[in-house]
Design an enzyme around this catalytic site. Sequence first.
Site, PDB file in Angstrom:
ATOM      1  N   ARG A   1       0.741  -1.141   0.004  1.00 18.46           N
ATOM      2  CA  ARG A   1      -0.052   0.125   0.056  1.00 18.46           C
ATOM      3  C   ARG A   1       0.829   1.207  -0.039  1.00 18.46           C
ATOM      4  O   ARG A   1       0.473   2.257   0.542  1.00 18.46           O
ATOM      5  CB  ARG A   1      -0.993  -0.195   1.265  1.00 18.46           C
ATOM      6  CG  ARG A   1      -2.024  -1.139   1.121  1.00 18.46           C
ATOM      7  CD  ARG A   1      -3.343  -0.610   0.290  1.00 18.46           C
ATOM      8  NE  ARG A   1      -4.491  -1.235   0.439  1.00 18.46           N
ATOM      9  CZ  ARG A   1      -5.538  -1.002   1.143  1.00 18.46           C
ATOM     10  NH1 ARG A   1      -5.606   0.029   2.044  1.00 18.46           N
ATOM     11  NH2 ARG A   1      -6.255  -1.859   1.301  1.00 18.46           N
TER      12      ARG A   1
ATOM     13  N   ARG B   1      -3.017   7.095   0.981  1.00 16.63           N
ATOM     14  CA  ARG B   1      -3.623   8.167   1.851  1.00 16.63           C
ATOM     15  C   ARG B   1      -2.686   9.072   2.762  1.00 16.63           C
ATOM     16  O   ARG B   1      -2.683  10.273   3.228  1.00 16.63           O
ATOM     17  CB  ARG B   1      -4.907   7.996   2.847  1.00 16.63           C
ATOM     18  CG  ARG B   1      -5.942   7.818   1.760  1.00 16.63           C
ATOM     19  CD  ARG B   1      -7.251   7.278   2.546  1.00 16.63           C
ATOM     20  NE  ARG B   1      -7.063   6.020   3.077  1.00 16.63           N
ATOM     21  CZ  ARG B   1      -7.759   5.254   3.519  1.00 16.63           C
ATOM     22  NH1 ARG B   1      -9.159   5.353   3.415  1.00 16.63           N
ATOM     23  NH2 ARG B   1      -7.490   3.937   3.841  1.00 16.63           N
TER      24      ARG B   1
ATOM     25  N   ARG C   1      -6.515  11.782  -5.682  1.00 22.04           N
ATOM     26  CA  ARG C   1      -7.815  11.180  -5.236  1.00 22.04           C
ATOM     27  C   ARG C   1      -8.713  12.148  -5.303  1.00 22.04           C
ATOM     28  O   ARG C   1      -9.945  11.808  -5.990  1.00 22.04           O
ATOM     29  CB  ARG C   1      -7.572  10.548  -3.801  1.00 22.04           C
ATOM     30  CG  ARG C   1      -8.676  10.176  -3.298  1.00 22.04           C
ATOM     31  CD  ARG C   1      -8.974   8.707  -3.777  1.00 22.04           C
ATOM     32  NE  ARG C   1      -9.908   7.772  -2.572  1.00 22.04           N
ATOM     33  CZ  ARG C   1     -11.152   8.234  -2.266  1.00 22.04           C
ATOM     34  NH1 ARG C   1     -11.609   9.157  -3.145  1.00 22.04           N
ATOM     35  NH2 ARG C   1     -11.631   7.534  -1.396  1.00 22.04           N
TER      36      ARG C   1
ATOM     37  N   ASP D   1      -7.004  -2.589  -7.139  1.00 22.29           N
ATOM     38  CA  ASP D   1      -7.332  -2.975  -5.921  1.00 22.29           C
ATOM     39  C   ASP D   1      -7.900  -4.418  -6.347  1.00 22.29           C
ATOM     40  O   ASP D   1      -8.339  -4.760  -7.422  1.00 22.29           O
ATOM     41  CB  ASP D   1      -8.871  -2.240  -5.511  1.00 22.29           C
ATOM     42  CG  ASP D   1      -9.135  -2.529  -4.044  1.00 22.29           C
ATOM     43  OD1 ASP D   1      -8.451  -2.060  -3.132  1.00 22.29           O
ATOM     44  OD2 ASP D   1      -9.757  -3.485  -3.885  1.00 22.29           O
TER      45      ASP D   1
ATOM     46  N   TYR E   1     -15.257 -11.318   0.484  1.00 14.62           N
ATOM     47  CA  TYR E   1     -15.911 -10.081   0.093  1.00 14.62           C
ATOM     48  C   TYR E   1     -17.142 -10.221  -0.794  1.00 14.62           C
ATOM     49  O   TYR E   1     -18.134  -9.514  -0.495  1.00 14.62           O
ATOM     50  CB  TYR E   1     -14.978  -8.879  -0.402  1.00 14.62           C
ATOM     51  CG  TYR E   1     -13.775  -8.502   0.438  1.00 14.62           C
ATOM     52  CD1 TYR E   1     -14.136  -7.540   1.110  1.00 14.62           C
ATOM     53  CD2 TYR E   1     -12.538  -8.970   0.506  1.00 14.62           C
ATOM     54  CE1 TYR E   1     -13.103  -6.886   2.129  1.00 14.62           C
ATOM     55  CE2 TYR E   1     -11.438  -8.530   1.276  1.00 14.62           C
ATOM     56  CZ  TYR E   1     -11.935  -7.556   2.060  1.00 14.62           C
ATOM     57  OH  TYR E   1     -10.981  -6.893   2.925  1.00 14.62           O
TER      58      TYR E   1
HETATM   59  O1  CP3 Z   1       0.107  -1.677  -2.518  1.00 17.20           O
HETATM   60  C1  CP3 Z   1      -0.325  -0.600  -3.227  1.00 17.20           C
HETATM   61  O2  CP3 Z   1      -0.068   0.688  -3.271  1.00 17.20           O
HETATM   62  C2  CP3 Z   1      -1.181  -0.858  -4.549  1.00 17.20           C
HETATM   63  C3  CP3 Z   1      -2.548  -0.667  -4.372  1.00 17.20           C
HETATM   64  C4  CP3 Z   1      -3.565  -1.494  -3.543  1.00 17.20           C
HETATM   65  C5  CP3 Z   1      -4.607  -1.249  -2.947  1.00 17.20           C
HETATM   66  N1  CP3 Z   1      -5.171  -2.151  -2.345  1.00 17.20           N
HETATM   67  C6  CP3 Z   1      -5.092   0.390  -3.055  1.00 17.20           C
HETATM   68  C7  CP3 Z   1      -6.154   0.799  -2.045  1.00 17.20           C
HETATM   69  C8  CP3 Z   1      -3.467  -2.897  -3.250  1.00 17.20           C
HETATM   70  C9  CP3 Z   1      -2.211  -4.204  -3.600  1.00 17.20           C
HETATM   71  C10 CP3 Z   1      -4.653  -3.393  -2.436  1.00 17.20           C
HETATM   72  C11 CP3 Z   1      -5.112  -4.749  -2.025  1.00 17.20           C
HETATM   73  C12 CP3 Z   1      -6.028  -4.949  -1.577  1.00 17.20           C
HETATM   74  N2  CP3 Z   1      -7.546  -4.231  -1.390  1.00 17.20           N
HETATM   75  C13 CP3 Z   1      -6.172  -6.102  -0.389  1.00 17.20           C
HETATM   76  C14 CP3 Z   1      -5.036  -7.086   0.135  1.00 17.20           C
HETATM   77  C15 CP3 Z   1      -4.222  -6.170   0.857  1.00 17.20           C
HETATM   78  C16 CP3 Z   1      -4.579  -5.704   2.113  1.00 17.20           C
HETATM   79  O3  CP3 Z   1      -4.389  -4.744   2.428  1.00 17.20           O
HETATM   80  O4  CP3 Z   1      -5.116  -6.641   3.067  1.00 17.20           O
HETATM   81  C17 CP3 Z   1      -7.740  -5.656   0.170  1.00 17.20           C
HETATM   82  C18 CP3 Z   1      -8.198  -6.609   1.344  1.00 17.20           C
HETATM   83  C19 CP3 Z   1      -8.299  -4.901  -0.650  1.00 17.20           C
HETATM   84  C20 CP3 Z   1      -9.767  -4.357  -0.330  1.00 17.20           C
HETATM   85  C21 CP3 Z   1      -9.785  -3.096  -0.039  1.00 17.20           C
HETATM   86  N3  CP3 Z   1      -9.731  -1.897  -0.560  1.00 17.20           N
HETATM   87  C22 CP3 Z   1     -10.368  -2.374   1.244  1.00 17.20           C
HETATM   88  C23 CP3 Z   1     -10.883  -3.294   2.365  1.00 17.20           C
HETATM   89  C24 CP3 Z   1     -10.293  -1.017   1.326  1.00 17.20           C
HETATM   90  C25 CP3 Z   1     -10.658  -0.055   2.210  1.00 17.20           C
HETATM   91  C26 CP3 Z   1      -9.917  -0.123   3.449  1.00 17.20           C
HETATM   92  C27 CP3 Z   1      -9.106   1.309   3.250  1.00 17.20           C
HETATM   93  O5  CP3 Z   1      -7.861   1.349   3.597  1.00 17.20           O
HETATM   94  O6  CP3 Z   1      -9.726   2.183   2.914  1.00 17.20           O
HETATM   95  C28 CP3 Z   1      -9.671  -0.620  -0.123  1.00 17.20           C
HETATM   96  C29 CP3 Z   1      -9.342   0.591  -0.546  1.00 17.20           C
HETATM   97  C30 CP3 Z   1      -8.000   0.946  -0.958  1.00 17.20           C
HETATM   98  N4  CP3 Z   1      -7.251  -0.023  -1.848  1.00 17.20           N
HETATM   99  C31 CP3 Z   1      -7.161   2.221  -0.813  1.00 17.20           C
HETATM  100  C32 CP3 Z   1      -6.045   2.112  -1.478  1.00 17.20           C
HETATM  101  C33 CP3 Z   1      -5.177   3.061  -1.648  1.00 17.20           C
HETATM  102  C34 CP3 Z   1      -7.857   3.383   0.141  1.00 17.20           C
HETATM  103  C35 CP3 Z   1      -9.071   4.139  -0.698  1.00 17.20           C
HETATM  104  C36 CP3 Z   1      -8.721   5.590  -0.679  1.00 17.20           C
HETATM  105  O7  CP3 Z   1      -8.277   6.389  -1.440  1.00 17.20           O
HETATM  106  O8  CP3 Z   1      -9.573   5.886   0.138  1.00 17.20           O
END
Ligand code: CP3
Length: 336
Positions: A19, A23, A32, A69, A145
């Site tokens: 990640r 943010r 964003r 994602d 999910y």
């Molecule tokens: O790693 C990176 O920088 C690449 C991008 C990436 C994102 N999500 C961007 C993201 C990757 C590899 C993921 C994987 C992901 N997404 C997983 C597996 C890894 C983990 O973290 O366990 C899962 C379970 C998801 C599903 C997901 N996406 C959730 C549950 C959420 C909400 C939680 C949160 O942090 O807000 C997201 C949103 C998300 N995916 C964001 C980002 C940068 C935040 C969104 C925002 O900008 O508000």
Amino acid sequence: MLRVLDGRRVSVPPVWLMRQAGRYLPEYRALREKAGGFLDLCLTPELAAEATLQPVRRFGFDAAILFSDILIVPLAMGRSLRFTEGEGPRLAPLTDAAALASVSAHADVSVFERVYETVQRVKAVLGPHTTFIGFCGAPWTVATYMVAGQGSTDQALPRAVAAREPRAFQHLVDCLVDVSVEYLAGQLQAGVEVVQIFDTWAGSLSGAEFERWCIAPTRRLVAALRRRCPRAKVIGFPRGAGRNLPRYVRETGVDAVSLDSEIDRDFARHQVQPLVPVQGNVDPRVLVAGGEALDRDVDDLLARLAQGPLIVNLGHGILPETPIAHVERMLKRVRG
Ligand code: CP3
């Protein structure tokens, strides 16, 4: 990083953070804002490419990870998906056998093509020393999910559905394997060199469930991907697998494994690193704390795991409240 993935030890281990685009970066928050929604950001190649590159430009990480994602896969499979501020993802749930049976392995390629265009845009400007990582969610984690329609801490509902309707749940998992193979092969053809399979909720499975819903689908995914892309490097991340890790590595055929922060580093050193290179596993909360606690943890990681092939990373995604100075401090500590 590619040398490490070939099983070699290098004097200064490569570093990237799960990640790493997100943010905690002011430039990400601005991007964003410009994109509107999170999914718009993921599916607009020009903006997603910029998000991918931001952390690489700022910190000089050794790898870029595609900005996207894991839930793009259910979206391409026709499931409704939205991200609501402060709540995380929401999908239409799949809780009975008929709903599960209605899922098919057909994916809308126009969704994936936007991601492939992001890959091509990043690839065109990425320096030759930065490894490019693509990814997907593991079938089990994505299925959790899709079944519950949202995230949960213990996956009680998906586990109950898998136990009550094993054939229908198997159908969902099989569809996810097929679509994920297609999706990862497309990312590799577009220019990523490594793919990571995120099994965030592997730790909620035990015994036979772990075998059936984590190991077996991952093994099929890896084997089918290798037939399509023989040179692909695959990193598995079965978060929470604990003592099941050596078995996961041996039975799935992944090239490397990402360690969560809970795993004992000496266990990883003796039972996992002799099998494959390891990646990890600084606790994201220790990175938030920073200071000497961070230095001590990085030193401990290097002392225990840098004698073998190691990619330095976190044990899970970076937290939004992480100070940028702490990321810089961690990089300095690793690189000397
Ligand atoms: O790693 C990176 O920088 C690449 C991008 C990436 C994102 N999500 C961007 C993201 C990757 C590899 C993921 C994987 C992901 N997404 C997983 C597996 C890894 C983990 O973290 O366990 C899962 C379970 C998801 C599903 C997901 N996406 C959730 C549950 C959420 C909400 C939680 C949160 O942090 O807000 C997201 C949103 C998300 N995916 C964001 C980002 C940068 C935040 C969104 C925002 O900008 O508000």
